[in-house]
Design a protein around this motif. Structure first.
Motif, short mmCIF file in Angstrom:
data_model
loop_
_atom_site.label_atom_id
_atom_site.label_comp_id
_atom_site.label_asym_id
_atom_site.label_seq_id
_atom_site.Cartn_x
_atom_site.Cartn_y
_atom_site.Cartn_z
N VAL A 182 0.86 -1.19 0.00
CA VAL A 182 0.00 0.00 0.00
C VAL A 182 0.89 1.24 0.00
O VAL A 182 1.74 1.42 0.88
N THR A 183 0.72 2.10 -0.99
CA THR A 183 1.52 3.32 -1.13
C THR A 183 0.59 4.52 -1.18
O THR A 183 -0.64 4.36 -1.29
N PRO A 184 1.13 5.75 -1.09
CA PRO A 184 0.28 6.94 -1.23
C PRO A 184 -0.47 6.99 -2.55
O PRO A 184 -1.51 7.65 -2.66
N MET A 185 0.04 6.27 -3.55
CA MET A 185 -0.62 6.23 -4.85
C MET A 185 -1.67 5.13 -4.94
O MET A 185 -2.30 4.96 -5.97
N GLY A 186 -1.84 4.37 -3.85
CA GLY A 186 -2.78 3.27 -3.85
C GLY A 186 -2.07 1.94 -3.69
O GLY A 186 -0.86 1.87 -3.42
N THR A 187 -2.81 0.87 -3.85
CA THR A 187 -2.25 -0.48 -3.73
C THR A 187 -1.55 -0.86 -5.03
O THR A 187 -2.16 -0.85 -6.10
N MET A 188 -0.28 -1.18 -4.89
CA MET A 188 0.52 -1.55 -6.04
C MET A 188 0.60 -3.06 -6.16
O MET A 188 0.67 -3.77 -5.15
N PRO A 189 0.57 -3.61 -7.35
CA PRO A 189 0.70 -5.07 -7.51
C PRO A 189 2.08 -5.54 -7.06
O PRO A 189 3.07 -4.82 -7.18
N ARG A 190 2.10 -6.75 -6.53
CA ARG A 190 3.35 -7.34 -6.09
C ARG A 190 3.92 -8.20 -7.21
O ARG A 190 3.24 -9.11 -7.71
N ILE A 191 5.15 -7.94 -7.59
CA ILE A 191 5.81 -8.66 -8.68
C ILE A 191 7.08 -9.30 -8.13
O ILE A 191 7.91 -8.61 -7.51
N LYS A 192 7.21 -10.60 -8.34
CA LYS A 192 8.41 -11.29 -7.87
C LYS A 192 8.72 -12.46 -8.80
O LYS A 192 7.80 -13.10 -9.33
N THR A 193 10.00 -12.73 -8.97
CA THR A 193 10.45 -13.83 -9.84
C THR A 193 10.88 -15.01 -8.99
O THR A 193 11.60 -14.85 -8.00
N TYR A 194 10.44 -16.20 -9.38
CA TYR A 194 10.75 -17.43 -8.66
C TYR A 194 11.40 -18.44 -9.60
O TYR A 194 11.08 -18.48 -10.79
N LYS A 195 12.25 -19.25 -9.03
CA LYS A 195 12.86 -20.35 -9.77
C LYS A 195 11.93 -21.56 -9.75
O LYS A 195 11.31 -21.85 -8.74
N ILE A 196 11.84 -22.25 -10.86
CA ILE A 196 10.98 -23.44 -10.95
C ILE A 196 11.74 -24.62 -10.38
O ILE A 196 12.74 -25.08 -10.94
N ALA A 197 11.27 -25.12 -9.22
CA ALA A 197 11.93 -26.24 -8.55
C ALA A 197 11.51 -27.58 -9.13
O ALA A 197 12.25 -28.57 -9.03
N GLY A 198 10.33 -27.65 -9.73
CA GLY A 198 9.86 -28.92 -10.27
C GLY A 198 8.61 -28.74 -11.11
O GLY A 198 7.91 -27.73 -11.00
N VAL A 199 8.35 -29.73 -11.95
CA VAL A 199 7.17 -29.75 -12.82
C VAL A 199 6.43 -31.06 -12.56
O VAL A 199 7.01 -32.14 -12.65
N PHE A 200 5.15 -30.96 -12.20
CA PHE A 200 4.34 -32.15 -11.94
C PHE A 200 3.29 -32.32 -13.03
O PHE A 200 2.94 -31.38 -13.74
N GLU A 201 2.78 -33.54 -13.13
CA GLU A 201 1.72 -33.84 -14.11
C GLU A 201 0.74 -34.81 -13.47
O GLU A 201 1.02 -35.99 -13.29
N ILE A 202 -0.42 -34.28 -13.09
CA ILE A 202 -1.45 -35.07 -12.43
C ILE A 202 -2.30 -35.82 -13.45
O ILE A 202 -2.74 -36.94 -13.21
#
Length: 234
Positions: A182-202
């Motif tokens: 939350v900033t004086p300009m309003g609520t800003m979206p949260r952006i973050k980069t993550y590493k892919i630890a694994g890929v599953f297939e159900i």
């Protein structure tokens, strides 16, 4: 009763009775043909019914296993206050006879993107120990591993989502959540980069495309939850 009673299936009496009406005399050959076609028709009809029932029962069992294998049978949620004592509550629930797993969960929606595409996902924060007890995830990892899941900042994604984003285990994916700081300009979206630890297939496109798993503590930080969880899945 210890002694067996009754006749065995297809005993001599059944064979004698069936052959009596299937065999025809010399003057009744056409009746024998009709009886033969009737017998084959009934045989095919019953066989078709048994095969269809077996296929539908197998499909139903497989569908229930996939749905209930990823979603809990029960959901414990707080009413008046945040669920901050989730570890103690999950421990008490897990001691009830018949409970296989009681896992605290943090859920939130986000947009997963890569340089090649984007897709909306349901992010679920889980503990690594609980994911190892979930056969639908632990037994269906096609890439990567669950080792060190709690200690890192890696995420697990479905096979169809990986194909849509054109990414593999070891690469990165960017998450954009609508509710961030939350900033004086309003609520800003949260952006973050993550590493892919694994890929599953159900095996269900809804899950392989729309679900993403991340460590519980990281999910709490990403969705601005101060030490509490969304619910406890049982």
């Amino acid at each position: 009763m210890s002694e067996k009673t009754g006749t065995r299936p297809f005993s001599w009496f059944e064979w004698m009775l069936s052959l009596r009406y299937l065999r025809a005399r010399r003057k009744e050959g056409f009746i024998s043909v009709i009886a033969g076609f009737s017998f084959i028709g009934i045989l095919l009809g019953v066989a078709t019914l048994i095969i269809v029932m077996a296929v539908m029962n197998g499909f139903r069992q497989e569908l229930l296993e996939k749905i209930l294998g990823l979603n809990g049978h029960l959901l414990v949620q707080p009413l008046d206050a945040p669920l901050t004592d989730f570890e103690a509550v999950a421990e008490r629930i897990s001691k009830i006879p018949g409970i296989r797993l009681a896992a605290p969960v943090v859920e939130g929606q986000a947009l997963a993107s890569s340089p090649f595409g984007s897709s909306g996902v349901l992010v679920r924060g889980w503990r690594g120990a609980d994911l190892r007890k979930l056969p639908s995830i632990a037994d269906n990892l096609k890439q990567g591993t669950l080792a060190g899941f709690d200690e890192g900042q890696g995420v697990l994604i479905g096979r169809r989502l990986a194909d849509q984003l054109t990414v593999h285990a070891g690469e990165t994916v960017t998450l954009v959540a609508p509710r961030g700081a939350v900033t004086p300009m309003g609520t800003m979206p949260r952006i973050k980069t993550y590493k892919i630890a694994g890929v599953f297939e159900i095996g269900m496109s809804e899950y392989d495309l729309g679900f993403m798993f991340m460590p519980l503590t990281e999910a709490q930080a990403y969705f601005n939850r101060s030490g509490d969880v969304t619910a406890i899945e049982i």
